[in-house]
Design a protein around this motif. Sequence first.
Motif, PDB file in Angstrom:
ATOM      1  N   GLY A  74      10.296   1.425  -3.213  1.00  0.00           N
ATOM      2  CA  GLY A  74      10.395   2.856  -3.459  1.00  0.00           C
ATOM      3  C   GLY A  74       9.815   3.722  -2.376  1.00  0.00           C
ATOM      4  O   GLY A  74       9.419   4.871  -2.639  1.00  0.00           O
ATOM      5  N   VAL A  75       9.760   3.219  -1.154  1.00  0.00           N
ATOM      6  CA  VAL A  75       9.225   3.987  -0.030  1.00  0.00           C
ATOM      7  C   VAL A  75      10.384   4.702   0.671  1.00  0.00           C
ATOM      8  O   VAL A  75      11.337   4.069   1.116  1.00  0.00           O
ATOM      9  N   SER A  76      10.299   6.030   0.769  1.00  0.00           N
ATOM     10  CA  SER A  76      11.337   6.804   1.446  1.00  0.00           C
ATOM     11  C   SER A  76      11.192   6.666   2.955  1.00  0.00           C
ATOM     12  O   SER A  76      10.078   6.705   3.482  1.00  0.00           O
ATOM     13  N   VAL A  77      12.318   6.521   3.639  1.00  0.00           N
ATOM     14  CA  VAL A  77      12.316   6.419   5.101  1.00  0.00           C
ATOM     15  C   VAL A  77      13.290   7.444   5.654  1.00  0.00           C
ATOM     16  O   VAL A  77      14.469   7.467   5.282  1.00  0.00           O
ATOM     17  N   VAL A  78      12.801   8.308   6.525  1.00  0.00           N
ATOM     18  CA  VAL A  78      13.665   9.280   7.195  1.00  0.00           C
ATOM     19  C   VAL A  78      13.494   9.133   8.699  1.00  0.00           C
ATOM     20  O   VAL A  78      12.390   8.920   9.199  1.00  0.00           O
ATOM     21  N   GLY A  79      14.586   9.233   9.409  1.00  0.00           N
ATOM     22  CA  GLY A  79      14.525   9.219  10.859  1.00  0.00           C
ATOM     23  C   GLY A  79      14.264  10.613  11.384  1.00  0.00           C
ATOM     24  O   GLY A  79      14.812  11.591  10.864  1.00  0.00           O
ATOM     25  N   TYR A  80      13.417  10.715  12.381  1.00  0.00           N
ATOM     26  CA  TYR A  80      13.157  12.023  12.993  1.00  0.00           C
ATOM     27  C   TYR A  80      14.130  12.209  14.152  1.00  0.00           C
ATOM     28  O   TYR A  80      14.003  11.591  15.208  1.00  0.00           O
ATOM     29  N   GLY A  81      15.144  13.059  13.918  1.00  0.00           N
ATOM     30  CA  GLY A  81      16.164  13.293  14.925  1.00  0.00           C
ATOM     31  C   GLY A  81      17.107  12.132  15.126  1.00  0.00           C
ATOM     32  O   GLY A  81      17.778  12.048  16.161  1.00  0.00           O
ATOM     33  N   ALA A 111       0.836  -1.200   0.000  1.00  0.00           N
ATOM     34  CA  ALA A 111       0.000   0.000   0.000  1.00  0.00           C
ATOM     35  C   ALA A 111       0.872   1.252   0.000  1.00  0.00           C
ATOM     36  O   ALA A 111       0.643   2.198  -0.764  1.00  0.00           O
ATOM     37  N   LEU A 112       1.900   1.257   0.837  1.00  0.00           N
ATOM     38  CA  LEU A 112       2.758   2.428   0.928  1.00  0.00           C
ATOM     39  C   LEU A 112       3.611   2.619  -0.321  1.00  0.00           C
ATOM     40  O   LEU A 112       4.113   3.720  -0.566  1.00  0.00           O
ATOM     41  N   SER A 113       3.756   1.572  -1.115  1.00  0.00           N
ATOM     42  CA  SER A 113       4.550   1.694  -2.339  1.00  0.00           C
ATOM     43  C   SER A 113       3.859   2.536  -3.402  1.00  0.00           C
ATOM     44  O   SER A 113       4.503   2.971  -4.360  1.00  0.00           O
ATOM     45  N   ARG A 114       2.550   2.779  -3.242  1.00  0.00           N
ATOM     46  CA  ARG A 114       1.807   3.464  -4.302  1.00  0.00           C
ATOM     47  C   ARG A 114       1.001   4.665  -3.819  1.00  0.00           C
ATOM     48  O   ARG A 114       0.273   5.266  -4.604  1.00  0.00           O
ATOM     49  N   LEU A 115       1.156   5.038  -2.559  1.00  0.00           N
ATOM     50  CA  LEU A 115       0.313   6.104  -2.012  1.00  0.00           C
ATOM     51  C   LEU A 115       1.140   7.341  -1.644  1.00  0.00           C
ATOM     52  O   LEU A 115       2.158   7.228  -0.957  1.00  0.00           O
ATOM     53  N   PRO A 116       0.692   8.530  -2.061  1.00  0.00           N
ATOM     54  CA  PRO A 116       1.407   9.767  -1.732  1.00  0.00           C
ATOM     55  C   PRO A 116       1.023  10.273  -0.350  1.00  0.00           C
ATOM     56  O   PRO A 116       0.254  11.229  -0.200  1.00  0.00           O
ATOM     57  N   ILE A 117       1.550   9.631   0.667  1.00  0.00           N
ATOM     58  CA  ILE A 117       1.189  10.017   2.028  1.00  0.00           C
ATOM     59  C   ILE A 117       2.423   9.927   2.919  1.00  0.00           C
ATOM     60  O   ILE A 117       3.306   9.100   2.705  1.00  0.00           O
ATOM     61  N   ALA A 118       2.496  10.827   3.904  1.00  0.00           N
ATOM     62  CA  ALA A 118       3.548  10.770   4.908  1.00  0.00           C
ATOM     63  C   ALA A 118       2.987  10.090   6.142  1.00  0.00           C
ATOM     64  O   ALA A 118       1.933  10.494   6.652  1.00  0.00           O
ATOM     65  N   ILE A 119       3.664   9.047   6.598  1.00  0.00           N
ATOM     66  CA  ILE A 119       3.162   8.288   7.736  1.00  0.00           C
ATOM     67  C   ILE A 119       4.171   8.358   8.879  1.00  0.00           C
ATOM     68  O   ILE A 119       5.333   7.993   8.733  1.00  0.00           O
ATOM     69  N   GLY A 151       6.899  15.591  -9.064  1.00  0.00           N
ATOM     70  CA  GLY A 151       5.896  14.858  -9.820  1.00  0.00           C
ATOM     71  C   GLY A 151       6.350  13.492 -10.268  1.00  0.00           C
ATOM     72  O   GLY A 151       5.746  12.875 -11.151  1.00  0.00           O
ATOM     73  N   VAL A 152       7.430  12.994  -9.671  1.00  0.00           N
ATOM     74  CA  VAL A 152       7.941  11.662 -10.015  1.00  0.00           C
ATOM     75  C   VAL A 152       7.233  10.642  -9.135  1.00  0.00           C
ATOM     76  O   VAL A 152       7.211  10.768  -7.910  1.00  0.00           O
ATOM     77  N   HIS A 153       6.651   9.627  -9.768  1.00  0.00           N
ATOM     78  CA  HIS A 153       5.891   8.647  -8.990  1.00  0.00           C
ATOM     79  C   HIS A 153       6.798   7.928  -8.003  1.00  0.00           C
ATOM     80  O   HIS A 153       7.878   7.463  -8.351  1.00  0.00           O
ATOM     81  N   GLY A 154       6.374   7.853  -6.796  1.00  0.00           N
ATOM     82  CA  GLY A 154       7.096   7.122  -5.764  1.00  0.00           C
ATOM     83  C   GLY A 154       6.147   6.686  -4.683  1.00  0.00           C
ATOM     84  O   GLY A 154       4.938   6.948  -4.755  1.00  0.00           O
ATOM     85  N   GLY A 155       6.679   6.034  -3.690  1.00  0.00           N
ATOM     86  CA  GLY A 155       5.841   5.558  -2.602  1.00  0.00           C
ATOM     87  C   GLY A 155       5.685   6.605  -1.518  1.00  0.00           C
ATOM     88  O   GLY A 155       5.952   7.799  -1.699  1.00  0.00           O
ATOM     89  N   ALA A 156       5.237   6.151  -0.385  1.00  0.00           N
ATOM     90  CA  ALA A 156       4.987   7.020   0.759  1.00  0.00           C
ATOM     91  C   ALA A 156       6.298   7.498   1.371  1.00  0.00           C
ATOM     92  O   ALA A 156       7.388   7.033   1.036  1.00  0.00           O
TER      93      ALA A 156
END
Length: 302
Positions: free
Chosen positions: A176-183, A146-154, A220-225
């Motif tokens: 293709g889901v971006s993952v960032v650590g908060y702090g 689901a996260l691979s195709r949805l433009p949402i920040a979780i 505008g490049v298709h990516g995941g969440a």
Amino acid sequence: MINHVIRYGAHVATAQEAGAPIVALESTIISHGLPRPANLTVAKEIEATVRAAGAVPATIGMIRGEIVVGLDENEIAHLAGSDDVVKLSVRDLAPAAAAGKDGATTVAATSAVAAKAGIPVFATGGLGGVHRGAASTFDESADLTALSRLPIAIVCAGVKSILDVGATLERLETLGVSVVGYGTRRFPGFYLSDSGFDLDWSVDDPAGVAEIIRAARSHGVHGGALVVANPLPAGEQLDPALHDRVLAEGLAGLERAGVTGKDVTPYLLSHFHEATEGRSLDVNVRIILRNADLAARIAAAL
């Protein structure tokens, strides 16, 4: 023929018209994730936390076959107290709607409905992922695809530590889901502040997360969440030694009982609650409240 539409709670509809920040919230934590009566109390606390941080909460669920974006107090209480609430992933939404069911949405279903509703930020506790032993069982959560195709920040505290965290991160990369650590540059492990895995990217404030979302929209490049991994402070995590012992006991119990498939996660979470004498539940509540606060501040920064 029934007209199947998504209904918006009055507070959410008003917020959308005004362009106010909105945070999507799942409902499985209410119906399946927490014991009664704590589930209803925590559900109210989550929404209050979102409001206090400057955004409007939109708890998503299904009432008598109708998808609702922004359940009201009575509807939340109904899902919290009923024994007939169906757990809904994306694949279940249409069959449950046709059958007129009451349902609570998982991370995957909540993300899908929120994206459809134009809500860009979603707060949850922990993601589903690749289960231990998935090389032979092929058992992994629908959250990932689901996260691979949805433009949402979780906003989450990583994936549940009962899962195969390393394999889950590999799948998120593949999808293709971006993952960032908060702090942090370390991926959190839900109950634990650090799962033992590094991250390539980190951000230090809500404005930084908002800028990532803006960049994705502009490109505008298709990516995941975008997964915003928000760890608990080390002083608030479950004791790591206790965690590891309880997890080992739980995994052994799974094998003895022959528990498989979708029953694995509820079994292990229940085992954690009992074996830690409620301490894991306290940690779980701290996680979702912290994530709700951060998600609201990100939404406001957008």
